[in-house]
Design a protein around this motif. Structure first.
Motif, PDB file in Angstrom:
ATOM      1  N   VAL A 141      -0.608   5.759   6.557  1.00 11.00           N
ATOM      2  CA  VAL A 141      -0.747   4.335   6.221  1.00 11.00           C
ATOM      3  C   VAL A 141      -0.493   3.539   7.501  1.00 11.00           C
ATOM      4  CG1 VAL A 141       0.031   2.466   4.722  1.00 11.00           C
ATOM      5  CG2 VAL A 141       0.187   4.828   3.915  1.00 11.00           C
ATOM      6  N   GLY A 142      -1.561   3.000   8.094  1.00 15.97           N
ATOM      7  CA  GLY A 142      -1.386   2.267   9.356  1.00 15.97           C
ATOM      8  C   GLY A 142      -0.786   3.153  10.429  1.00 15.97           C
ATOM      9  N   GLY A 143       0.231   2.645  11.112  1.00 18.37           N
ATOM     10  CA  GLY A 143       0.963   3.517  12.021  1.00 18.37           C
ATOM     11  C   GLY A 143       0.731   3.271  13.500  1.00 18.37           C
ATOM     12  N   ASN A 180      -8.558   1.612   5.782  1.00 21.50           N
ATOM     13  CA  ASN A 180      -8.529   0.157   5.993  1.00 21.50           C
ATOM     14  C   ASN A 180      -7.123  -0.367   6.279  1.00 21.50           C
ATOM     15  OD1 ASN A 180     -11.344  -0.041   5.479  1.00 21.50           O
ATOM     16  ND2 ASN A 180     -10.898   0.163   3.295  1.00 21.50           N
ATOM     17  N   SER A 181      -6.201   0.544   6.555  1.00 30.29           N
ATOM     18  CA  SER A 181      -4.813   0.095   6.746  1.00 30.29           C
ATOM     19  C   SER A 181      -4.469  -0.195   8.203  1.00 30.29           C
ATOM     20  CB  SER A 181      -3.854   1.137   6.158  1.00 30.29           C
ATOM     21  OG  SER A 181      -4.006   2.388   6.792  1.00 30.29           O
ATOM     22  N   GLU A 229     -10.065   5.439   0.646  1.00 33.34           N
ATOM     23  CA  GLU A 229     -10.016   3.995   0.354  1.00 33.34           C
ATOM     24  C   GLU A 229      -8.744   3.573  -0.383  1.00 33.34           C
ATOM     25  OE1 GLU A 229     -12.470   1.793   1.027  1.00 33.34           O
ATOM     26  OE2 GLU A 229     -14.207   3.041   1.519  1.00 33.34           O
ATOM     27  N   THR A 230      -8.202   4.458  -1.207  1.00 40.10           N
ATOM     28  CA  THR A 230      -7.091   4.063  -2.082  1.00 40.10           C
ATOM     29  C   THR A 230      -5.998   5.130  -2.106  1.00 40.10           C
ATOM     30  OG1 THR A 230      -8.006   5.189  -4.018  1.00 40.10           O
ATOM     31  CG2 THR A 230      -8.749   2.913  -3.627  1.00 40.10           C
ATOM     32  N   LEU A 245       0.830  -1.198   0.000  1.00 39.55           N
ATOM     33  CA  LEU A 245       0.000   0.000   0.000  1.00 39.55           C
ATOM     34  C   LEU A 245       0.872   1.258   0.000  1.00 39.55           C
ATOM     35  CD1 LEU A 245      -3.041   0.647   0.105  1.00 39.55           C
ATOM     36  CD2 LEU A 245      -2.884   0.591   2.604  1.00 39.55           C
ATOM     37  N   ALA A 246       1.886   1.258   0.846  1.00 36.77           N
ATOM     38  CA  ALA A 246       2.778   2.417   0.941  1.00 36.77           C
ATOM     39  C   ALA A 246       3.538   2.625  -0.372  1.00 36.77           C
ATOM     40  CB  ALA A 246       3.765   2.230   2.096  1.00 36.77           C
ATOM     41  N   TYR A 247       3.940   1.519  -0.982  1.00 31.86           N
ATOM     42  CA  TYR A 247       4.616   1.611  -2.292  1.00 31.86           C
ATOM     43  C   TYR A 247       3.703   2.330  -3.285  1.00 31.86           C
ATOM     44  CZ  TYR A 247       7.026   0.104  -6.562  1.00 31.86           C
ATOM     45  OH  TYR A 247       7.681   0.071  -7.781  1.00 31.86           O
ATOM     46  N   ASP A 248       2.445   1.909  -3.306  1.00 29.45           N
ATOM     47  CA  ASP A 248       1.489   2.504  -4.248  1.00 29.45           C
ATOM     48  C   ASP A 248       1.236   3.987  -3.934  1.00 29.45           C
ATOM     49  OD1 ASP A 248       1.318   0.084  -5.527  1.00 29.45           O
ATOM     50  OD2 ASP A 248      -0.610  -0.484  -4.648  1.00 29.45           O
TER      51      ASP A 248
END
Lengths: 169, 169, 169, 169
Positions: D104-106, D129-130, D154-155, D24-27
């Motif tokens: 992203v998350g964390g 959702n991360s 979402e993205t 996800l982070a890459y994207d």
């Protein structure tokens, strides 16, 4: 390793700057850009702005690390702005971000950055005829530790050449 | 207003210190305490430790602002420890925490603190016979701005007296 | 070892403070002083000022670490002022200067200090009925690492007792 | 004005990261680069490294602002490294360097950066959702001040689109 070479240029802000110093700083910026190094400055006026202007005109990449917490205080030639919010202690950030340092004239803020660079053993070149801190400390060590000599140079080309020689060494 | 007078003492850390400098720093600490000022130092060895020792023995209150993020690095004569976690840029914290500054010898770290104090226009006294930065910059300004003169003094008593005169002025 | 115990009290500044929170913070300050610990705060208004007022009235020693570079911004109950010049990132300085932390209400600045304290594994007590960050995070960990639990307490006495138990442990 | 748009991506370091979060982070890094914004990260592992990797692969420019005082600690996808020497308080530098922030998350470090960004009113998007901080604080304000809402998305595309809409607004 992706990291690019990063060269810090320090010197008088607008209050102590002259057209001659600006011209010299502009030329240092050009040389930094031509060496494909990223130019780091304190992001404000005088030598910082002139060096960024030169690097920008020569197609280089410029970073300004400023004392304020808002990027609008940076000069208009900074591609990337780090608004540190740290006040004048951002002088240490500048020094730590450098693989090498070039001094053009300068007063107490420049001396503060020079101390920080010296304590962290960064290569330092000083344009010996530019007055201020650069002239006063050329070819000297800042203290008994003899961490790194502040090497006096005559021209922007010589300054960048010296720094490159120390980084690749 | 509850705030007490805060005097910063700076100088060589253990690497550049001598028994003579330690004796001098101890005496400066004693004088700071006798003036009922709080002693601020960088909290580590050499001049910092000796000054804290002197202030402590004279019944004064001592604060150590250290580069590390853990108080265990402070010398044993600090009543209060600020473990800044800021590395050497804590030199600015030291200077900003001072109502006045006394220099005992010193190298590049001391010069960095002196620059920070000068830029923020703090009164500065230097023990002119203590060598290092103190001797080199006694009775000078750091740059063309002439913010504050670094006033050379002969003794710890004279140093504290000068600082007090500037703070109350 | 001369170093005294240092307890940080954090919470709403003037913008989010109420008379009830001020009363509570004042009582926390009194308890910190009675435990012979040094009170550390962010040195400004609201909870910071009320806690300093309480500690001061109870004969304690108070330190204010403020964002500005000038001590005049500190509240009038700080014995020692560290004018950090670091802006809001002084939240980390506060946390690092603490042997333990007590939360009274609080918003985003308080949460920032709580994160810094948590990352450095400081004992943390929260007055669970004081609202804001204190209530929201009582008896929780900030993340999956479970560094330290934010322990919910009912009274200022209980808060200080908990912190002391963790420091001497 | 030369300054480029600067987007900060924050999230778990290696200790809390998963292959899904890294993807996800890459994207997110790819999308930041495609928007011609400079990617800012904390320069270390996990989400920071994956985002830098993505931006790098997509031809973008990446800056890593790290806690250490030596650039060698940065991940290999940073074009420019700011070795702050400030420890974890560099979280504030990251936030101040951002025109907008994507979570992203964390864990607690991410929360600290979120607080800093919130206090300085930066636009913030969270991949809802991360997990971690991103999920916990999506579509919320950090406190009663309601400075900026942490907008759940979402993205990666939606995250960058939201940030761009806020910066140009």
């Amino acid at each position: 390793m992706t990291k690019r070479r990063q060269i810090l240029v320090i010197g008088n802000n607008e209050s102590g700057c002259t057209p001659e110093l600006e011209k010299l700083a502009y030329d240092v910026g050009v040389e930094v850009a031509k060496s494909e190094s990223v130019l780091i400055t304190g992001g404000l006026g005088g030598v910082m702005k002139a060096a960024s202007h030169g690097a920008h005109d020569a197609g280089g990449l410029t970073v300004g690390i400023i004392p304020q917490d808002n990027p609008s205080y940076a000069n208009e030639f900074c591609d990337i702005v780090i608004p540190s919010g740290l006040g004048l202690s951002r002088d240490f950030l500048n020094a730590l971000s450098a693989d090498g340092v070039i001094i053009v004239g300068g007063g107490s803020g420049t001396l503060s950055e020079t101390c920080a660079a010296y304590m962290h053993k960064k290569p330092i070149a000083a344009l010996k005829n530019s007055g201020g801190i650069a002239s006063k400390f050329s070819d000297q060590y800042l203290d008994h530790r003899q961490n790194v000599k502040i090497v006096g140079v005559e021209t922007p080309q010589e300054a960048v050449r010296y720094i490159l020689s120390q980084i690749t060494a």
